[in-house]
Structure formats: C-alpha cells, structure tokens
Design a protein around this motif. Structure first.
Motif, PDB file in Angstrom:
ATOM      1  N   TYR A 178       0.861  -1.182   0.000  1.00 39.06           N
ATOM      2  CA  TYR A 178       0.000   0.000   0.000  1.00 39.06           C
ATOM      3  C   TYR A 178       0.889   1.220   0.000  1.00 39.06           C
ATOM      4  CZ  TYR A 178      -3.450   3.407   1.562  1.00 39.06           C
ATOM      5  OH  TYR A 178      -4.264   4.507   1.663  1.00 39.06           O
ATOM      6  N   ILE A 182       1.071   5.700  -0.494  1.00 41.97           N
ATOM      7  CA  ILE A 182       0.346   6.971  -0.459  1.00 41.97           C
ATOM      8  C   ILE A 182       1.285   8.089  -0.899  1.00 41.97           C
ATOM      9  CG2 ILE A 182      -0.954   8.612   0.966  1.00 41.97           C
ATOM     10  CD1 ILE A 182      -1.459   6.520   2.980  1.00 41.97           C
ATOM     11  N   PHE A 211      -3.119  14.329   2.357  1.00 36.44           N
ATOM     12  CA  PHE A 211      -3.323  13.141   1.517  1.00 36.44           C
ATOM     13  C   PHE A 211      -3.680  13.558   0.096  1.00 36.44           C
ATOM     14  CE2 PHE A 211      -4.644   8.732   0.905  1.00 36.44           C
ATOM     15  CZ  PHE A 211      -5.595   8.822  -0.085  1.00 36.44           C
ATOM     16  N   ASP A 221      -3.750   7.376  -3.155  1.00 34.56           N
ATOM     17  CA  ASP A 221      -3.130   6.142  -2.712  1.00 34.56           C
ATOM     18  C   ASP A 221      -3.302   5.066  -3.776  1.00 34.56           C
ATOM     19  OD1 ASP A 221      -5.739   5.024  -0.346  1.00 34.56           O
ATOM     20  OD2 ASP A 221      -5.828   5.617  -2.446  1.00 34.56           O
ATOM     21  N   ARG A 265      -2.991   0.509  -4.117  1.00 35.72           N
ATOM     22  CA  ARG A 265      -2.654  -0.804  -3.584  1.00 35.72           C
ATOM     23  C   ARG A 265      -1.720  -1.521  -4.557  1.00 35.72           C
ATOM     24  NH1 ARG A 265      -5.632  -3.004   0.552  1.00 35.72           N
ATOM     25  NH2 ARG A 265      -7.523  -1.937   1.199  1.00 35.72           N
ATOM     26  N   ASN A 271       2.651  -2.171   4.793  1.00 39.27           N
ATOM     27  CA  ASN A 271       2.373  -3.564   4.456  1.00 39.27           C
ATOM     28  C   ASN A 271       1.868  -4.288   5.697  1.00 39.27           C
ATOM     29  OD1 ASN A 271       4.639  -4.720   5.969  1.00 39.27           O
ATOM     30  ND2 ASN A 271       5.902  -3.737   4.414  1.00 39.27           N
ATOM     31  N   MET A 272       1.524  -5.529   5.517  1.00 39.83           N
ATOM     32  CA  MET A 272       0.952  -6.301   6.619  1.00 39.83           C
ATOM     33  C   MET A 272       1.904  -6.376   7.802  1.00 39.83           C
ATOM     34  SD  MET A 272      -2.113  -7.378   5.974  1.00 39.83           S
ATOM     35  CE  MET A 272      -2.317  -8.861   6.955  1.00 39.83           C
ATOM     36  N   GLY A 282       1.679  -3.397   9.858  1.00 38.78           N
ATOM     37  CA  GLY A 282       0.357  -3.130  10.383  1.00 38.78           C
ATOM     38  C   GLY A 282      -0.176  -1.866   9.778  1.00 38.78           C
ATOM     39  N   ASN A 283      -0.589  -0.929  10.615  1.00 43.48           N
ATOM     40  CA  ASN A 283      -1.149   0.300  10.085  1.00 43.48           C
ATOM     41  C   ASN A 283      -0.137   1.434  10.093  1.00 43.48           C
ATOM     42  OD1 ASN A 283      -0.994   0.476  12.796  1.00 43.48           O
ATOM     43  ND2 ASN A 283      -3.193   0.575  13.136  1.00 43.48           N
ATOM     44  N   LYS A 284       1.134   1.147  10.245  1.00 42.45           N
ATOM     45  CA  LYS A 284       2.150   2.186  10.260  1.00 42.45           C
ATOM     46  C   LYS A 284       2.600   2.527   8.851  1.00 42.45           C
ATOM     47  CE  LYS A 284       4.850  -0.115  13.063  1.00 42.45           C
ATOM     48  NZ  LYS A 284       5.955  -0.448  13.972  1.00 42.45           N
ATOM     49  N   LEU A 285       2.976   3.777   8.662  1.00 42.92           N
ATOM     50  CA  LEU A 285       3.499   4.232   7.378  1.00 42.92           C
ATOM     51  C   LEU A 285       4.988   4.536   7.507  1.00 42.92           C
ATOM     52  CD1 LEU A 285       0.730   6.776   6.281  1.00 42.92           C
ATOM     53  CD2 LEU A 285       1.047   4.433   5.480  1.00 42.92           C
ATOM     54  N   PHE A 316       7.816   6.742   5.559  1.00 43.70           N
ATOM     55  CA  PHE A 316       7.877   7.836   4.608  1.00 43.70           C
ATOM     56  C   PHE A 316       9.194   7.862   3.853  1.00 43.70           C
ATOM     57  CE2 PHE A 316       4.229  10.653   5.098  1.00 43.70           C
ATOM     58  CZ  PHE A 316       3.587  10.034   6.158  1.00 43.70           C
ATOM     59  N   GLY A 317       9.111   8.240   2.580  1.00 47.34           N
ATOM     60  CA  GLY A 317      10.299   8.481   1.780  1.00 47.34           C
ATOM     61  C   GLY A 317      10.891   9.838   2.096  1.00 47.34           C
ATOM     62  N   SER A 358      12.325  14.130   6.294  1.00 51.71           N
ATOM     63  CA  SER A 358      11.023  13.496   6.176  1.00 51.71           C
ATOM     64  C   SER A 358      10.438  13.216   7.562  1.00 51.71           C
ATOM     65  CB  SER A 358      11.175  12.201   5.381  1.00 51.71           C
ATOM     66  OG  SER A 358       9.920  11.622   5.117  1.00 51.71           O
ATOM     67  N   TYR A 413      -4.613   1.948   4.890  1.00 52.76           N
ATOM     68  CA  TYR A 413      -3.824   2.477   5.992  1.00 52.76           C
ATOM     69  C   TYR A 413      -3.573   3.978   5.895  1.00 52.76           C
ATOM     70  CZ  TYR A 413      -2.787  -2.496   6.619  1.00 52.76           C
ATOM     71  OH  TYR A 413      -2.873  -3.853   6.802  1.00 52.76           O
ATOM     72  N   GLN A 441      -3.495   7.880   6.540  1.00 61.69           N
ATOM     73  CA  GLN A 441      -3.517   8.676   7.751  1.00 61.69           C
ATOM     74  C   GLN A 441      -3.727  10.128   7.383  1.00 61.69           C
ATOM     75  OE1 GLN A 441       0.000   7.975  10.166  1.00 61.69           O
ATOM     76  NE2 GLN A 441      -0.183   5.756   9.912  1.00 61.69           N
TER      77      GLN A 441
END
Lengths: 113, 115
Positions: free
Chosen positions: A32, A34, A46, A49, A51, A94-95, A98-101, A103-104, B42, B102, B104
C-alpha cells in the motif's frame, strides 16, 4: 514561513507543464502506497493512494504509477499550477507494518510562473 | 477526513524544560500517531497511541523522553521531556482513516525550537 524541505531534491517546472515526482521504496513486501503534499507551515495532506494489486490510479489532475518490479512509485501532476508548489512525500505500508506508514525522503516541487 | 488540531502551533523553549503538545480530533478514532520531522527531513514515526493502552514506541524513541497520553478517542498528548537543541523539530499527530486501507490524516504540526 520556514520550509521543511531545505535539504531535499528539487524539481522545478513551468506553470502548465506536467510534473513527475519519483519515489523508490525498499520493501518488496509493501502493498500500500500513499502520496502526500506538504505546504510550508502545514501538515502533510493526503493526495492519492494505490494498492499493490494495481499499477495505475488516477485522481483529479494526478496519477500514481506503481512498478513493483523495480520498486518504484511516481506521481504525475497534469497542468502544474503555482498552488502545487510544496514538498511531496511517498509513504509505504504492508501487513508486517500493520497500520504504520514509512515515509520516503521527499521532493520539493517549485512551479515557475 | 477528520479535522485535526494541535496546540501549541509553535513554541520556543529552553533546554532542560518539557513541553506538552495536544492533539484534538473532531471524531472518534482508534489509532493516533505521533511523528517528528526534523528540519529539511522526512517524517519519522515516534509512537502509536491507542486509547486504553500504553503507547507503542518505535526504535530510537523511549517513553521517558516522549511520554504519551491517550485518555479518550478524540485526544492525545505528546510530551517532549528534558529538551535539548536536538529536539528542535516539527511534531505532528495523525489519525487513521475510516477506510479499509492504511491512510492517515495529519494535524498542522507543532514547530518546536529549543534554545
């Protein structure tokens, strides 16, 4: 206000031209992605996004392309406007995360009138 | 998307002191996140805060330095303790989206300068 992108790579484009901002990600398990836009003095906003089961997704004036083979993500902005000037970040998840991102590094986009 | 506010928007603090940053959301959310964005860089995740449980910290961040509270589903605080100039950064809170992905959504950030 003070820019948060002082040490980031910069892309300069002429107003009306198309912009392409690139991002390389490192985790082949990421599923995933964004794109965020951060204007000076503001939090990330945002944009769009995608998948990992897709290779292209379109929004209003923006298109995100995903190439999983080379782990590359791009953001295309059509007919770039002065209001598009900002720092752009890609983020992945990714799985495993979990729900963490994650960042680049970010890219500064400067639009010349 | 949720509307997120942060207080203060900016502050200048002396080394050795502590600052508590507040994050308020206009809707109930399960997951809230705190990030640090150092000058010209970042975003780096500090911790994840769930209501009713202890925050989960990322590698390199500890509770003694960055204590977090999450008293209800619309509010969280991050404290930057015993500050040094290296803590000068933008601190951002974010909340999870309502969809199945996911994404945010971020607050406006708190710009901290430590002298």
């Amino acid at each position: 206000g003070e820019s948060v992108g002082l040490h980031l790579p910069t892309l300069s484009v002429q107003e009306g031209d198309n912009s392409i901002i690139n991002c390389a990600y490192s985790n082949s398990a990421s599923d995933y992605f964004i794109w965020y836009k951060q204007e000076s003095g503001k939090g990330p906003q945002f944009i769009i996004d995608i998948r990992s089961n897709m290779d292209k997704r379109q929004g209003q004036r923006v298109t995100v392309l995903l190439n999983k083979t080379v782990k590359h993500l791009s953001l295309q902005i059509a007919a770039t406007q002065p209001g598009d000037s900002a720092v752009y970040f890609c983020a992945e998840s990714n799985m495993e995360y979990g729900n963490k991102l994650v960042f680049g590094a970010g890219t500064i986009l400067r639009v010349k009138s | 998307s949720a509307v997120i506010s942060q207080k203060p928007s900016r502050d200048i603090c002396q080394r050795g002191t502590s600052l508590t940053i507040q994050c308020q959301v206009d809707s109930q959310v399960t997951m809230m996140f705190w990030y640090r964005q150092q000058p010209g860089q970042s975003l780096t995740l500090i911790a994840t805060a769930n209501q009713g449980s202890e925050a989960t910290y990322e590698s390199g961040f500890v509770i003694d330095k960055f204590p977090i509270s999450r008293p209800n589903l619309t509010f969280s605080t991050l404290t930057v303790s015993n500050m040094s100039p290296e803590d000068s950064s933008i601190y951002l809170c974010s909340v999870e989206g309502q969809g199945a992905t996911y994404e945010q959504y971020f607050g406006p950030g708190t710009r901290l300068t430590v002298t």
